[in-house]
Design an enzyme around this catalytic site. Structure first.
Site, mmCIF file in Angstrom:
data_model
loop_
_atom_site.group_PDB
_atom_site.id
_atom_site.type_symbol
_atom_site.label_atom_id
_atom_site.label_comp_id
_atom_site.label_asym_id
_atom_site.label_seq_id
_atom_site.Cartn_x
_atom_site.Cartn_y
_atom_site.Cartn_z
ATOM 1 N N TYR A 44 15.669 -13.493 4.708
ATOM 2 C CA TYR A 44 15.468 -12.697 5.916
ATOM 3 C C TYR A 44 14.335 -13.307 6.723
ATOM 4 C CZ TYR A 44 14.259 -8.717 8.919
ATOM 5 O OH TYR A 44 13.992 -7.901 9.994
ATOM 6 N N ASP A 50 9.083 -20.088 6.055
ATOM 7 C CA ASP A 50 8.779 -18.732 6.483
ATOM 8 C C ASP A 50 7.889 -18.114 5.412
ATOM 9 O OD1 ASP A 50 8.644 -16.086 7.087
ATOM 10 O OD2 ASP A 50 10.789 -15.808 7.425
ATOM 11 N N LYS A 104 2.389 -10.255 8.572
ATOM 12 C CA LYS A 104 1.941 -9.314 7.539
ATOM 13 C C LYS A 104 0.436 -9.429 7.216
ATOM 14 C CE LYS A 104 6.575 -8.313 6.307
ATOM 15 N NZ LYS A 104 7.804 -8.980 5.956
HETATM 16 C C1 LIG Z 1 8.834 -9.247 7.162
HETATM 17 C C2 LIG Z 1 9.384 -10.601 7.303
HETATM 18 C C3 LIG Z 1 9.761 -11.126 8.550
HETATM 19 C C4 LIG Z 1 9.757 -10.301 9.813
HETATM 20 O O1 LIG Z 1 8.473 -9.882 10.145
HETATM 21 P P1 LIG Z 1 8.327 -8.621 11.162
HETATM 22 O O2 LIG Z 1 6.856 -8.531 11.368
HETATM 23 O O3 LIG Z 1 8.923 -7.456 10.430
HETATM 24 O O4 LIG Z 1 9.064 -8.960 12.386
HETATM 25 C C5 LIG Z 1 10.185 -12.435 8.619
HETATM 26 N N1 LIG Z 1 10.238 -13.196 7.505
HETATM 27 C C6 LIG Z 1 9.893 -12.726 6.296
HETATM 28 C C7 LIG Z 1 9.955 -13.629 5.116
HETATM 29 C C8 LIG Z 1 9.472 -11.411 6.152
HETATM 30 O O5 LIG Z 1 9.172 -10.950 4.932
#
Ligand SMILES: *Cc1c(COP(=O)(O)O)cnc(C)c1O
Length: 440
Positions: A146, A241, A269
Site C-alpha cells: 500500500y 516507501d 507518520k
Molecule cells: C500509511 C502509509 C502510506 C500513506 O500515508 P498517508 O499519510 O496515510 O497518506 C503510504 N505508504 C505506506 C507504506 C504507509 O504505511
C-alpha cells in the site's frame, strides 16, 4: 454484531448521516471485524480512553505516528510554544531547514528532501519525479503493498505477472492503472521476466521497504538487493516507501538495517510527531528535477509549516536521545534500542503463550512492529496473509477489545509498540490474550 458503549454508538449513528460510512478513513469503520468503532475522548502514553470512559492499552498508535506514545509532553509543549509565534507562514521558516538537515544526516541515501503533508503525497510525488527524471511512464509495484490512495498506486494485481494492473477503486481511469504493473512480492522470477521484456520502459519500482499494510511480510534474503541491481541495470529508479518503517526501525529505517541505498525514499507518520506530514527525498540529481529548479511540478500550501516541522523534530530528537523524557525512570538507552527491547519482550511472551495453548500462528516482528497471523503456513506474500483464520481473528479482536486491549480492527494491519509502553503493559496484555484464547 459487537458494539461499543452508548455514547460511541450515538456518535457513530450521527456520523453516518454526515460523513460517508461515519469515518474519515475506511479502516476506522471496523468493517473488517464486523462491528462499530468506539470514539476516543483522550489518550495518554500507552492508553486511550473512549467517550464512554473505557480505557484500552493501545497497540495502534494512530497507525504509526505515535512512537513516543500518546500526547508526549515534549511534543505538546513544542506545539504550544511554536504555535504562539504562528502556525503557518507560506514562506520559508528555519524548522524546515533543520528537518531537512536531520533527515539527510540520518538517512545516507537522502541527499535532498522535500516536505509534504501525507504519505500519499510523498509516494505520488516520488513516482511523478521518477517518471519525469527517466522520461518513462511505467511504474512497478507489488501485490499487497500500500502506498496511499493516489490514482497510479491504487492498483491491485492483474491476473498474471506481466499483465497490466486493474484499478483497485472506482474512479481510477483504466488508462492510469495501465501505467502501473503489479507483481507478486518475493518472486524474483516474475521480476526478472518483466524487466527482460519491458525493462527499458520502466521508470521505477516502488516497494514498501518491509510490506506492512497486508500483514507484516519480510523480503526473502537477496530480494531487496535484486530490486536494487535490476533497476540499476535498466536505468530505472528504486523507490523505498518507508512511510511506516522510516524513523521507526532506526535512524535510517529499513534501508539502514539492510544496508541499501534506494534512489528515492518516502516518509511520513513518525516524522510528523502526530501532525500531518510526509516527505520524499533521495539522490540530489533526481531531486533537482523538482520545481522550481526542474520541470517536475510539486507544491503544498501547508508543506513545511513550522508546527508540523517542530513537532516532528521534537519526536525525532526524543527517539534518538539517550534517555527519554517519556519515561524518565527507564534505564538509559537510545529510543530505538528500547523499542527493540520492548518488542522482544512481547514477542517472547506471545510465542510462549500461543505455543502453550496450541494455537496455530505465525508472528512476524521487527523492532516495535508486529503482526500475528492465525495460520501455520509460511507468510511470504499477501496471498498467504489472506489464507489465515479470519473468523478466529475476529473473535480474538473483540475478546481483547472487551477486556481493554486495542489491536488493529483488521487482520491485515501491523501493530505498534511505543516508548510509553512498559513490560508490565505487555504482561497484562498477554494475560488478557490467554483469557480470550481460552474462551474461543
Ligand atoms: C500509511 C502509509 C502510506 C500513506 O500515508 P498517508 O499519510 O496515510 O497518506 C503510504 N505508504 C505506506 C507504506 C504507509 O504505511
Amino acid at each position: 454484531m459487537q458494539q461499543p458503549g452508548m455514547l460511541s454508538r450515538k456518535l457513530f449513528a450521527m456520523a453516518k448521516t454526515l460523513i460517508p460510512g461515519g469515518v474519515n478513513s475506511p479502516v476506522r469503520a471496523f468493517r473488517n471485524v464486523g462491528g462499530e468503532p468506539f470514539f476516543v475522548r483522550k489518550a495518554h502514553g500507552s492508553r486511550i480512553e473512549d467517550v464512554d470512559g473505557k480505557t484500552y492499552i493501545d497497540y495502534i498508535g494512530s497507525w504509526g505516528p505515535n512512537i513516543l506514545g500518546h500526547a508526549p509532553v515534549v511534543i505538546t509543549n513544542t506545539i504550544h510554544e511554536v504555535a504562539k509565534s504562528g502556525i503557518s507562514f507560506g514562506i520559508p521558516n528555519p524548522f524546515e531547514v533543520e528537518m531537512a538537515r536531520t533527515i539527510v544526516d540520518w538517512v545516507p541515501s537522502v541527499e535532498k528532501v522535500r516536505m509534504c503533508n501525507s504519505g500519499t503525497e510523498a509516494t505520488m510525488s516520488a513516482i511523478r519525479l521518477a517518471r519525469g527524471f527517466t522520461k518513462r511512464d511505467l511504474i512497478v509495484k507489488f501485490d499487497g503493498c500500500y502506498h496511499g490512495h493516489s490514482d497510479s498506486l491504487l492498483v491491485a494485481a492483474g491476473s498474471g505477472a506481466l499483465t497490466h494492473g486493474e484499478p483497485d477503486s472506482a474512479g481510477v481511469p483504466k488508462a492510469f492503472a495501465e501505467q502501473t504493473i503489479v507483481l507478486p512480492y518475493n518472486n524474483p522470477e516474475a521480476l526478472e521476466k518483466l524487466f527482460t521484456a519491458r525493462g527499458e520502459e520502466i521508470a521505477a519500482i516502488i516497494v514498501e521497504s518491509y510490506p506492512a499494510n497486508a500483514g507484516l511480510v519480510f523480503p526473502k534474503p537477496g530480494y531487496l538487493d535484486l530490486l536494487s541491481s535490476i533497476t540499476k541495470k535498466y536505468g530505472a529508479l528504486l523507490i523505498f516507501d518507508e512511510v511506516m518503517t522510516g524513523f521507526r526501525l532506526g535512524r535510517a529505517g529499513v534501508q539502514g538495517l539492510e544496508h541499501l541505498s534506494p534512489d528515492l525514499s518516502c516518509f511520513g507518520k513518525v516524522i510528523g510527531g502526530g501532525l500531518p506530514v510526509g516527505a520524499f527525498g533521495g539522490r540530489a540529481d533526481v531531486m533537482d528535477m523538482l520545481a522550481p529548479v526542474g520541470p517536475v511540478y510539486q507544491a503544498g500550501t501547508l508543506s513545511g509549516n513550522p508546527l508540523a516541522m517542530a513537532a516532528g523534530l521534537a519526536q525525532l530528537r526524543e527517539l534518538d536521545g539517550a534517555r527519554t523524557s517519556v519515561r524518565p525512570d527507564a534505564p538509559v538507552h537510545n529510543g530505538f534500542t528500547r523499542l527493540e527491547q520492548l518488542g522482544a519482550h512481547f514477542d517472547t511472551g506471545l510465542r510462549r503463550l500461543l505455543t502453550e495453548k496450541g494455537v496455530p500462528h505465525r508472528l512476524n516482528r521487527v523492532g516495535s512492529m508486529f503482526c500475528l497471523f492465525f495460520t501455520d503456513r509460511e507468510i511470504v506474500n499477501v496471498s498467504d496473509v489472506m489464507k489465515q483464520d479470519l473468523d478466529f481473528f475476529r473473535k480474538f479482536f473483540w475478546g481483547c477489545l472487551e477486556k481493554g486491549i486495542y489491536l488493529a480492527p483488521s487482520p491485515y494491519e501491523t501493530g505498534f509498540i511505543s516508548l510509553a509502553h512498559t513490560e508490565a503493559d505487555m504482561d497484562d496484555t498477554l494475560t488478557v490474550f490467554a483469557e480470550v484464547l481460552a474462551g474461543i
